[in-house]
Design a protein around this motif. Structure first.
Motif, PDB file in Angstrom:
ATOM      1  N   TYR A 107      84.409 -31.671  -8.863  1.00 21.26           N
ATOM      2  CA  TYR A 107      83.172 -31.072  -8.344  1.00 21.26           C
ATOM      3  C   TYR A 107      82.031 -32.087  -8.385  1.00 21.26           C
ATOM      4  N   LEU A 108      81.943 -32.827  -9.495  1.00 26.60           N
ATOM      5  CA  LEU A 108      80.892 -33.834  -9.641  1.00 26.60           C
ATOM      6  C   LEU A 108      81.042 -34.938  -8.598  1.00 26.60           C
ATOM      7  N   HIS A 109      82.275 -35.391  -8.398  1.00 23.09           N
ATOM      8  CA  HIS A 109      82.516 -36.447  -7.424  1.00 23.09           C
ATOM      9  C   HIS A 109      82.207 -35.971  -6.001  1.00 23.09           C
ATOM     10  N   LEU A 110      82.510 -34.721  -5.710  1.00 18.46           N
ATOM     11  CA  LEU A 110      82.190 -34.180  -4.388  1.00 18.46           C
ATOM     12  C   LEU A 110      80.678 -34.082  -4.193  1.00 18.46           C
ATOM     13  N   ALA A 111      79.948 -33.776  -5.267  1.00 18.42           N
ATOM     14  CA  ALA A 111      78.481 -33.724  -5.174  1.00 18.42           C
ATOM     15  C   ALA A 111      77.923 -35.106  -4.841  1.00 18.42           C
ATOM     16  N   PHE A 112      78.468 -36.155  -5.475  1.00 25.18           N
ATOM     17  CA  PHE A 112      78.037 -37.516  -5.153  1.00 25.18           C
ATOM     18  C   PHE A 112      78.381 -37.862  -3.703  1.00 25.18           C
ATOM     19  N   THR A 113      79.574 -37.467  -3.271  1.00 23.72           N
ATOM     20  CA  THR A 113      80.011 -37.774  -1.902  1.00 23.72           C
ATOM     21  C   THR A 113      79.140 -37.052  -0.883  1.00 23.72           C
ATOM     22  N   ALA A 114      78.824 -35.773  -1.159  1.00 20.98           N
ATOM     23  CA  ALA A 114      77.951 -35.010  -0.258  1.00 20.98           C
ATOM     24  C   ALA A 114      76.567 -35.651  -0.185  1.00 20.98           C
ATOM     25  N   THR A 115      76.079 -36.145  -1.320  1.00 21.76           N
ATOM     26  CA  THR A 115      74.781 -36.834  -1.336  1.00 21.76           C
ATOM     27  C   THR A 115      74.837 -38.106  -0.510  1.00 21.76           C
ATOM     28  N   PHE A 116      75.966 -38.834  -0.587  1.00 18.17           N
ATOM     29  CA  PHE A 116      76.141 -40.040   0.218  1.00 18.17           C
ATOM     30  C   PHE A 116      76.111 -39.709   1.706  1.00 18.17           C
ATOM     31  N   PHE A 117      76.848 -38.682   2.113  1.00 16.07           N
ATOM     32  CA  PHE A 117      76.855 -38.285   3.521  1.00 16.07           C
ATOM     33  C   PHE A 117      75.467 -37.822   3.965  1.00 16.07           C
ATOM     34  N   ALA A 118      74.769 -37.111   3.072  1.00 18.47           N
ATOM     35  CA  ALA A 118      73.410 -36.668   3.399  1.00 18.47           C
ATOM     36  C   ALA A 118      72.504 -37.863   3.651  1.00 18.47           C
ATOM     37  N   GLY A 119      72.607 -38.874   2.796  1.00 16.84           N
ATOM     38  CA  GLY A 119      71.781 -40.066   2.972  1.00 16.84           C
ATOM     39  C   GLY A 119      72.103 -40.816   4.248  1.00 16.84           C
ATOM     40  N   VAL A 120      73.391 -40.955   4.552  1.00 17.44           N
ATOM     41  CA  VAL A 120      73.793 -41.637   5.784  1.00 17.44           C
ATOM     42  C   VAL A 120      73.274 -40.879   7.002  1.00 17.44           C
ATOM     43  N   PHE A 121      73.395 -39.552   6.967  1.00 20.04           N
ATOM     44  CA  PHE A 121      72.936 -38.724   8.085  1.00 20.04           C
ATOM     45  C   PHE A 121      71.422 -38.848   8.261  1.00 20.04           C
ATOM     46  N   GLN A 122      70.671 -38.783   7.160  1.00 17.93           N
ATOM     47  CA  GLN A 122      69.213 -38.884   7.241  1.00 17.93           C
ATOM     48  C   GLN A 122      68.778 -40.253   7.754  1.00 17.93           C
ATOM     49  N   ALA A 123      69.387 -41.308   7.221  1.00 23.07           N
ATOM     50  CA  ALA A 123      69.017 -42.657   7.658  1.00 23.07           C
ATOM     51  C   ALA A 123      69.374 -42.868   9.126  1.00 23.07           C
ATOM     52  N   ALA A 124      70.526 -42.334   9.542  1.00 27.24           N
ATOM     53  CA  ALA A 124      70.943 -42.482  10.945  1.00 27.24           C
ATOM     54  C   ALA A 124      69.966 -41.781  11.878  1.00 27.24           C
ATOM     55  N   LEU A 125      69.502 -40.598  11.484  1.00 29.19           N
ATOM     56  CA  LEU A 125      68.513 -39.893  12.307  1.00 29.19           C
ATOM     57  C   LEU A 125      67.252 -40.727  12.472  1.00 29.19           C
ATOM     58  N   GLY A 126      66.826 -41.370  11.392  1.00 29.09           N
ATOM     59  CA  GLY A 126      65.617 -42.183  11.467  1.00 29.09           C
ATOM     60  C   GLY A 126      65.810 -43.442  12.278  1.00 29.09           C
ATOM     61  N   ILE A 127      66.924 -44.130  12.071  1.00 30.43           N
ATOM     62  CA  ILE A 127      67.176 -45.391  12.787  1.00 30.43           C
ATOM     63  C   ILE A 127      67.364 -45.128  14.280  1.00 30.43           C
ATOM     64  N   LEU A 128      68.099 -44.060  14.610  1.00 28.90           N
ATOM     65  CA  LEU A 128      68.339 -43.718  16.015  1.00 28.90           C
ATOM     66  C   LEU A 128      67.205 -42.888  16.613  1.00 28.90           C
ATOM     67  N   ARG A 129      66.200 -42.583  15.780  1.00 30.50           N
ATOM     68  CA  ARG A 129      65.010 -41.847  16.216  1.00 30.50           C
ATOM     69  C   ARG A 129      65.395 -40.494  16.821  1.00 30.50           C
ATOM     70  N   LEU A 130      66.230 -39.779  16.069  1.00 31.96           N
ATOM     71  CA  LEU A 130      66.696 -38.468  16.505  1.00 31.96           C
ATOM     72  C   LEU A 130      66.071 -37.359  15.662  1.00 31.96           C
ATOM     73  N   GLY A 131      64.858 -37.590  15.233  1.00 36.22           N
ATOM     74  CA  GLY A 131      64.197 -36.614  14.370  1.00 36.22           C
ATOM     75  C   GLY A 131      63.960 -35.267  15.012  1.00 36.22           C
ATOM     76  N   PHE A 132      64.028 -35.200  16.356  1.00 32.17           N
ATOM     77  CA  PHE A 132      63.792 -33.914  17.006  1.00 32.17           C
ATOM     78  C   PHE A 132      64.862 -32.894  16.627  1.00 32.17           C
ATOM     79  N   ILE A 133      66.001 -33.347  16.079  1.00 24.10           N
ATOM     80  CA  ILE A 133      67.035 -32.410  15.631  1.00 24.10           C
ATOM     81  C   ILE A 133      66.493 -31.526  14.516  1.00 24.10           C
ATOM     82  N   VAL A 134      65.703 -32.133  13.613  1.00 27.78           N
ATOM     83  CA  VAL A 134      65.126 -31.361  12.510  1.00 27.78           C
ATOM     84  C   VAL A 134      64.115 -30.344  13.031  1.00 27.78           C
ATOM     85  N   ASP A 135      63.497 -30.639  14.189  1.00 30.44           N
ATOM     86  CA  ASP A 135      62.509 -29.723  14.753  1.00 30.44           C
ATOM     87  C   ASP A 135      63.134 -28.396  15.189  1.00 30.44           C
ATOM     88  N   MET A 136      64.467 -28.336  15.243  1.00 37.46           N
ATOM     89  CA  MET A 136      65.126 -27.066  15.559  1.00 37.46           C
ATOM     90  C   MET A 136      64.859 -26.024  14.475  1.00 37.46           C
TER      91      MET A 136
END
Length: 656
Positions: free
Chosen positions: A160-189
Motif C-alpha cells: 500500500y505504501l509503495h503504491l502511494a509513492f507510485t501514485a504520487t509519482f504519476f501525479a507529479g508527471v501528469f501535473q508537470a506534463a500539463l504545465g510543459i505542454l500548456r494544457l492547463g485548460f483541462i483543470v478548468d473543467m
C-alpha cells in the motif's frame, strides 16, 4: 426629392461599408497563429525576443526557477516577515501532516516527510508568494479510497505504501506534463460550482469518518459514503468509549472556539494557527500523565527520527497494480491542481500580482516527483495553511523554506515527543479543518445567481456523500460538460428591434421599447456555428420566420420580405454551418424572401468566400452593421424610411 435621398443613401452604403474578405494567408502562418492562441495566449516567449543568447539563457532559468528572479532583491525586512510566517505554518503543518497521513491510511511520519522536501522544491520553482505547501485532506481521502479498493492498508501495508509513492509519482508527471505542454485548460473543467460541492462533500465524509477516532472504535468501515459510515457507527454502540468521546469533543470545542475568535478578530490569526499544535501538546501531556492508552484512548506510538529515506526503489510498476496507481495519481493530481492554483490566484489577487498557471503546474509536478522519491505522498497548496501564511504577513516563498527547516528539526530531534499524542486529538483537528470547507454561503449564492450551477454543486456533494469521492467528481464534471455541450449545441437566438430615434438594434426581450421593422425580421445568432448546432439553427431560424409571418398575418401588417442575420457573435463556422446557410438560403428563396447578412467576422467571411456562398447570396447583401442592412432593405421596400441622418457604423452586438 425623397427618392434622390434614398438613392444617395443606398449608394453611400454600397460604396462605403462593404464587408471585406480577408486576404488569403499561407496555411503554415494560419496554423501557427491558431496554435499560439490555443496554447500560448499569454505569449511567454515575448521576453526572449531581441535578446542576446546569454540574456535568453538567464531568462530561461528564471522562468523555470523564479527564485533566481526575486532572490537578488530579497531584503532582511522580508526575511523577518517570512521567518514569522514560516514558524507559524510549521506549527500547523506538524499536527495536520500527521492527521492527514492517518486519513490516507499511511504511517503518520509520512505527513512530516511530505512537509519537508516538497516545500523546498516549490520555493525554488513556484510563482506564488503566499502558497504554503503541504498535504491536504481531500487528496488524502481520495488516496485512501482508491488505493484501498485494491490493497488493504492493514493487511499489506508495504505494498500500500509503495503504491502511494507510485501514485504520487504519476501525479507529479501528469501535473508537470500539463504545465510543459500548456494544457492547463483541462483543470478548468472543474468549475467553481463543482469544486465547492466536491470539497463540501469530501469534508462531510472526512468528518464523519473521524467518528472512529472520536468514539474510540477499533473496527470501522472502509466505505467512504454516508450510509456505510453511519451503519458502522450505530451498529457498534456497545463499543463506544466515553473517555475518548469526552476528550475528542473537548478538543474540538477548543479548536472551533479559537477559529471563531480569530475570524472575528483577524489580528489574532495566530490563536487559531497555534491551536492544533497546542491541542497536540496538551493532549500528549494529558495522555502521558493519566496513562490514557490504558483507558481506551489510542495514541500515535513510536515515530522514528531522521530525515526522509529515499523511496525511488519502492515505486511499483507491476502490471497488476499499474492502472490503479495511474488512476489514483491522475485523479489526485487534478484535485490538487484545482485547489492549489485556485488558492494561489486568490491570494495573488489580494496582493495585486500575477501567477502563471502553467508554471505552477510544473512546480507542483516537480515537487511531487521529488516527493515520490523521498517517501512523500501527494502535496499541494491547501487553503487553510496558505491563509495562515498570508495573514502572518509572508513576503516570499522563503516562508516555505523556514517551515521545511522547522520540520527538519522536528524530524531530527522532536519526533519522540509525539509518542503519546492521542489519535482522538488528530480526529478533532481534522474535523475542525473540514468544517471550514463546507461553504454553504457560496451554495446559497449559487442558487440565487445560477440554478444550473447550484445543481452541479449539489450533484457533486450528493455524489461524494452517498456514493464515493470518485463518483461525485465524475457526476459533477459530467453535468458541467453537459452544460457546455448544451450551450454549444443549442445556442441562443434573439429577435432584434430598433431602439426609437436611433440606428441601434437590440434584443426585444431585454429592451421592450425596441420596435419591429415592418417587413424585416432581424435575428441575432449568439454563438459559433458548428456541426453540433447547425441543424438546430436551421430549424430555429425557420421557426422564427414562421412565427413572424403568423404575427404579421394576424395583425394585418406589411408582409415579411427580408430576413437579416446579425452574425456579430459568430466567431467561426465549419462546413456543416456553411451547408446550413445554403439550405436556409434555398428555403427562404422558395418562400419569396431575401436573406441578408450583417457583420460576419473575418474567419466567417473567408470560409463563405471559399465555399462560393457569397456569390450565391450576392455580396451586395452582406453589410457591416444591422443598421446599414435595414437601410438597404427599406430602400428596396419603399415602406419604412428612417430619419435622413448619416448612418453610423454600429459596434458589434456582443451584449445582445
Amino acid at each position: 426629392m425623397g427618392n434622390a435621398d434614398d438613392e444617395y443613401r443606398w449608394t453611400n452604403v454600397e460604396s462605403a461599408h462593404r464587408v471585406a474578405i480577408p486576404p488569403p494567408q499561407p496555411f503554415f502562418k494560419t496554423f501557427k497563429t491558431s496554435l499560439k492562441e490555443t496554447f500560448f495566449p499569454d505569449d511567454p516567449l515575448r521576453q526572449f525576443k531581441n535578446q542576446p543568447p546569454s540574456r535568453r539563457f538567464k531568462l530561461g532559468l528564471q522562468y523555470f526557477l523564479p527564485i533566481l528572479e526575486w532572490a537578488p532583491r530579497y531584503t532582511f525586512d522580508f526575511f523577518k516577515s517570512d521567518l514569522i510566517s514560516g514558524i507559524t505554518i510549521a506549527s500547523l503543518a506538524v499536527p495536520q501532516g500527521i492527521s492527514y497521513a492517518k486519513l490516507a491510511n499511511l504511517p503518520p511520519i509520512l505527513g512530516l516527510y511530505s512537509s519537508f522536501v516538497p516545500p523546498l522544491v516549490y520555493a525554488m520553482m513556484g510563482s506564488s508568494r503566499d502558497l504554503a505547501v503541504g498535504t491536504v485532506a481531500v487528496a488524502s481521502l481520495l488516496t485512501a479510497s482508491m488505493l484501498g479498493d485494491e490493497v488493504d492498508a492493514t493487511e499489506n501495508p508495504t505494498l500500500y505504501l509503495h503504491l502511494a509513492f507510485t501514485a504520487t509519482f504519476f501525479a507529479g508527471v501528469f501535473q508537470a506534463a500539463l504545465g510543459i505542454l500548456r494544457l492547463g485548460f483541462i483543470v478548468d473543467m472543474l468549475s467553481h460550482a463543482t469544486i465547492v460541492g466536491f470539497m463540501a462533500g469530501a469534508a462531510t465524509v472526512v468528518s464523519l469518518q473521524q467518528l472512529k477516532g472520536i468514539l474510540g472504535l477499533d473496527h470501522f468501515t472502509h466505505g467512504a459514503d454516508l450510509v456505510s459510515v453511519l451503519r458502522s457507527v450505530f451498529s457498534q454502540t456497545h463499543e463506544w468509549r466515553w473517555e475518548s468521546g469526552v476528550l475528542g469533543c473537548g478538543f474540538l470545542f477548543f479548536l472551533l472556539v479559537t477559529k471563531y475568535f480569530s475570524k472575528r478578530r483577524p489580528k489574532f490569526f495566530w490563536v487559531s494557527a497555534m491551536a492544533p499544535l497546542t491541542s497536540v501538546i496538551l493532549g500528549s501531556l494529558l495522555a502521558y500523565l493519566t496513562h490514557a492508552e490504558n483507558h481506551g484512548v489510542e495514541v500515535i506510538g513510536h515515530l522514528k527520527k531522521g530525515l526522509n529515506p529515499i523511496s525511488l526503489t519502492d515505486l511499483t510498476f507491476e502490471s497488476k497494480y499499474l492502472m490503479i496507481a495511474l488512476k489514483t495519481g491522475i485523479m489526485t493530481a487534478i484535485i490538487a491542481l484545482a485547489e492549489g492554483i485556485a488558492v494561489g490566484r486568490s491570494f495573488a489577487m489580494f496582493k495585486n500580482y500575477h501567477i502563471d498557471g502553467n508554471k505552477e503546474m510544473i512546480a507542483f509536478g516537480m515537487m511531487n516527483i521529488a516527493g515520490s522519491f523521498t517517501s512523500c505522498y501527494l502535496t499541494t497548496g491547501p487553503f487553510s495553511k496558505s491563509a495562515v501564511n498570508f495573514n502572518a504577513g509572508c513576503k516570499t516563498s522563503v516562508s516555505n523554506i523556514v517551515m521545511a527547516i522547522a520540520i527538519m528539526i522536528t524530524l531530527l530531534f522532536l519526533t519522540p515527543l509525539f509518542h503519546y499524542t492521542p489519535l482522538v486529538v488528530l480526529s478533532s483537528i481534522i474535523i475542525a479543518a473540514m468544517l471550514g470547507l463546507i461553504d454553504y454561503e457560496t451554495a446559497i449564492h449559487l442558487w440565487k445567481i445560477d440554478k444550473f450551477d447550484f445543481v452541479i454543486c449539489m450533484s457533486a456533494y450528493i455524489g461524494v456523500v452517498f456514493g464515493s469521492v470518485e463518483m461525485g467528481l465524475i457526476i459533477a464534471v459530467a453535468i458541467s460538460l453537459l452544460r457546455v455541450l448544451l450551450s454549444v449545441a443549442r445556442p441562443r437566438t434573439f429577435v432584434l428591434g430598433n431602439i426609437p430615434n436611433s440606428t441601434i438594434y437590440r434584443n426585444m426581450d431585454q429592451y421592450p421599447v425596441a420596435k419591429n421593422v415592418p417587413g424585416i425580421l432581424i435575428l441575432n445568432i449568439n454563438a459559433p456555428i458548428y456541426f453540433t448546432n447547425s441543424s438546430y439553427l436551421r430549424e430555429r431560424i425557420l421557426r422564427w420566420i414562421n412565427e413572424e409571418e403568423d404575427r404579421l398575418k394576424s395583425s394585418g401588417e406589411t408582409s415579411l420580405q427580408y430576413v437579416i442575420l446579425d452574425m456579430s457573435a459568430v466567431g467561426s463556422i465549419d462546413t456543416s454551418g456553411i451547408s446550413m446557410f445554403e439550405e436556409v438560403q434555398k428555403i427562404i428563396d422558395r418562400r419569396g424572401l431575401k436573406l441578408v447578412l450583417a457583420n460576419p467576422g473575418s474567419e466567417v467571411m473567408k470560409k463563405l468566400d471559399k465555399s462560393k456562398f457569397i456569390d450565391t447570396i450576392g455580396q451586395e447583401w452582406i453589410y457591416l452593421t444591422v443598421g446599414e442592412a435595414v437601410v438597404a432593405c427599406n430602400f428596396m421596400l419603399h415602406s419604412y424610411k428612417p430619419d435622413p441622418v448619416t448612418v453610423k457604423s454600429e459596434a458589434p452586438d456582443n451584449n445582445v
